[in-house]
Write an enzyme that holds these catalytic residues in place. Structure first.
Site, PDB file in Angstrom:
ATOM      1  N   SER A 101       0.704  -1.163  -0.124  1.00 27.17           N
ATOM      2  CA  SER A 101       0.019   0.037   0.251  1.00 27.17           C
ATOM      3  C   SER A 101       0.856   1.186   0.266  1.00 27.17           C
ATOM      4  O   SER A 101       1.679   1.454  -0.818  1.00 27.17           O
ATOM      5  CB  SER A 101      -0.760  -0.154   1.088  1.00 27.17           C
ATOM      6  OG  SER A 101      -1.950   0.997   1.196  1.00 27.17           O
ATOM      7  N   ASP A 248      -2.491   6.257  -3.301  1.00 32.25           N
ATOM      8  CA  ASP A 248      -1.409   5.555  -2.819  1.00 32.25           C
ATOM      9  C   ASP A 248      -0.803   4.174  -3.749  1.00 32.25           C
ATOM     10  O   ASP A 248      -1.169   4.082  -4.835  1.00 32.25           O
ATOM     11  CB  ASP A 248      -1.674   5.025  -1.327  1.00 32.25           C
ATOM     12  CG  ASP A 248      -2.793   3.915  -1.509  1.00 32.25           C
ATOM     13  OD1 ASP A 248      -3.420   3.954  -2.581  1.00 32.25           O
ATOM     14  OD2 ASP A 248      -2.999   3.097  -0.511  1.00 32.25           O
ATOM     15  N   ASP A 250      -0.940   1.150  -4.003  1.00 29.04           N
ATOM     16  CA  ASP A 250      -1.965   0.121  -4.565  1.00 29.04           C
ATOM     17  C   ASP A 250      -3.265   0.662  -5.114  1.00 29.04           C
ATOM     18  O   ASP A 250      -4.400   0.094  -5.534  1.00 29.04           O
ATOM     19  CB  ASP A 250      -1.977  -1.068  -3.799  1.00 29.04           C
ATOM     20  CG  ASP A 250      -3.039  -0.820  -2.589  1.00 29.04           C
ATOM     21  OD1 ASP A 250      -2.963   0.368  -2.173  1.00 29.04           O
ATOM     22  OD2 ASP A 250      -3.441  -1.617  -1.938  1.00 29.04           O
ATOM     23  N   ASP A 252      -6.039   2.141  -3.576  1.00 22.78           N
ATOM     24  CA  ASP A 252      -7.168   1.889  -3.021  1.00 22.78           C
ATOM     25  C   ASP A 252      -7.578   3.033  -2.305  1.00 22.78           C
ATOM     26  O   ASP A 252      -8.595   3.041  -1.345  1.00 22.78           O
ATOM     27  CB  ASP A 252      -7.039   0.637  -2.175  1.00 22.78           C
ATOM     28  CG  ASP A 252      -6.080   0.454  -1.006  1.00 22.78           C
ATOM     29  OD1 ASP A 252      -5.422   1.495  -0.879  1.00 22.78           O
ATOM     30  OD2 ASP A 252      -6.180  -0.667  -0.041  1.00 22.78           O
TER      31      ASP A 252
END
Length: 455
Positions: A101, A248, A250, A252
């Site tokens: 993340s 960010d 990834d 999400d």
């Protein structure tokens, strides 16, 4: 949570606390677990972010899956929400996302989702951890290890980049408007969104400007993305853009920037979207789900707008659980994890950006005007490494110091003491009328923790 898995998967420093052996064993377990008692061929879909170590973990997981007889479908570099979308939409047994993340490049993680695209349940995680620790007897395995597939039973590896393209098409289909009149900045954090976000915004007609969209395996989240919003804020101001969105590693999460370069965080976004949905009779139960970290400014603005709210502990999985249990359609975190359950089972940064664009266009107002009613109180959070998180929580002197601050703040602020889900860390958060008062009261509690010999 467990020994290896926290609220957001198995996360650690690549090659140190999270190794390729761990990844291989997780693949071995999942291939065996989903085949138990069944006659179908297990199918797992796998995505990854741009970290150098993501390729190593991807190959290790795939080796484990196929060795246990499962077929591995490769999305390649993609976003976490695209994995959830693919699992739910194409009859996979599970999904795997390799990402840490918003963490630095040297960390990585393994996130697991079930056949519905939701975070995998705690019972399954417990069984994975038993296997990682070699406790085969507890799993009912009487052989030295999970049996290897042989011959035609071996799993195969399938290129599934079409699944990623289908996800991009899905996002584009969700927009009710053309973005033709808008100049939009996108900070892709040198991560998963580096190609996908621009493709979506370009397709919808926006004049798109990207920064931090040149990943090299080592620069993911490096002074970029939603955790370093100052880069996008400066870019939007200097280039006189209409607004901007930062993701960010990834993708999400999404944090926005208005036309003045002012940050529009997850709390602002929850307010804007809840008001927009309410105006369209689409806010289920007239309620938005937040976490205990949301700012008092959000709650005051929601009260003024006549919108109810519920609070959960920190973690988007807990927000989603509350939404599922109570039939709510909107929830999220100040950090930019926003869940719109009509469209997705997890936080989706690009989806959030699209729906914010929709609210701006439908209202014919600027993003700054829509965010204006949320007057954020200064908030300071300090972390302290401790030997035993439970000992801090249960210490009488610490409890007394927290209560003293709570009494002092009254209705003009609040204090929150909480434990990290993944680290030996306790966080002290204070909201008050000034940042100086926040810092002073936070430090008072930290001093008690140190004086009690807990840090």
């Amino acid at each position: 949570m467990g020994k290896y898995f926290g609220t957001d998967g198995f996360r650690g420093e690549a090659g140190v606390t999270l190794t390729s052996e761990h990844a291989y064993k997780i693949g071995r377990f999942l291939g065996w677990y989903y085949a138990k008692g069944g006659t179908h061929k297990v199918r797992a879909v796998i995505g990854k972010d741009t970290r150098r170590s993501s390729y190593m973990f991807e190959y290790a997981i795939v080796a484990g899956l196929t060795a246990s007889g499962a077929d591995a479908y490769m999305l390649h570099v993609t976003t976490t929400p695209s994995v959830s979308y693919a699992v739910a939409g194409d009859d996979f047994d599970c999904g795997i996302m390799i990402s840490a993340s918003h963490n630095p490049y040297y960390d990585n993680g393994i996130k697991l989702v079930n056949q519905y695209g939701e975070k995998i349940d705690d019972q399954t995680i417990e069984q994975i951890e038993l296997y990682l620790d070699g406790n085969l007897e507890a799993l009912g395995i009487t052989t030295p290890d999970i049996p290897f597939a042989t011959g035609a039973e071996l799993g195969q590896i399938v290129d599934y980049s079409a699944g990623r393209n289908r996800y991009i098409g899905y996002l584009i289909s969700l927009s009710r408007y053309s973005f033709k009149q808008f100049r939009v900045g996108l900070d892709c954090a040198n991560g998963s969104a580096w190609m996908i976000a621009k493709s979506v915004f370009d397709a919808l007609g926006a004049k798109t400007y990207t920064i931090n969209a040149s990943p090299n395996g080592l620069n993911i989240n490096l002074e970029a993305g939603s955790t370093h919003i100052e880069a996008l804020a400066k870019y939007v101001r200097e280039n006189r853009l209409d607004l901007g969105f930062a993701f960010d590693g990834d993708a999400d999460r999404c944090i926005a920037v208005d036309e003045n370069g002012t940050v529009v965080n997850g709390d602002h976004i929850l307010y804007i979207l809840s008001c927009y949905l309410k105006q369209n009779d689409a806010l289920s139960n007239n309620t938005v789900v937040t976490t205990v970290m949301s700012n008092l400014g959000l709650y005051r603005a929601l009260d003024e707008a006549g919108i109810a709210y519920e609070q959960t502990t920190v973690g988007d999985r807990y927000v989603y659980e509350n939404m599922q249990q109570n039939g709510h359609c909107l929830g999220g975190e100040q950090s930019g994890h926003i869940i719109l359950s009509k469209y997705a089972t997890t936080g989706d940064g690009i989806l959030t950006a699209l729906k914010l664009m929709e609210a701006v266009i439908a209202s014919k107002q600027s993003l700054s005007k829509l965010a204006e009613p949320v007057r954020m109180l200064p908030q300071v959070t300090r972390n302290i490494r401790v030997a035993d998180k439970a000992a801090v929580r249960n210490n009488a002197a610490v409890q007394a110091s927290v209560e003293k601050v709570r009494q002092q703040l009254g209705r003009d602020g609040r204090i929150l003491l909480r434990e990290s889900g993944t680290e030996p860390v306790v966080r002290v958060m204070v909201e008050a009328t000034t940042e100086g008062l926040c810092a002073k009261l936070t430090d008072e509690v930290l001093e008690v923790i140190r004086a009690e010999g807990l840090a």
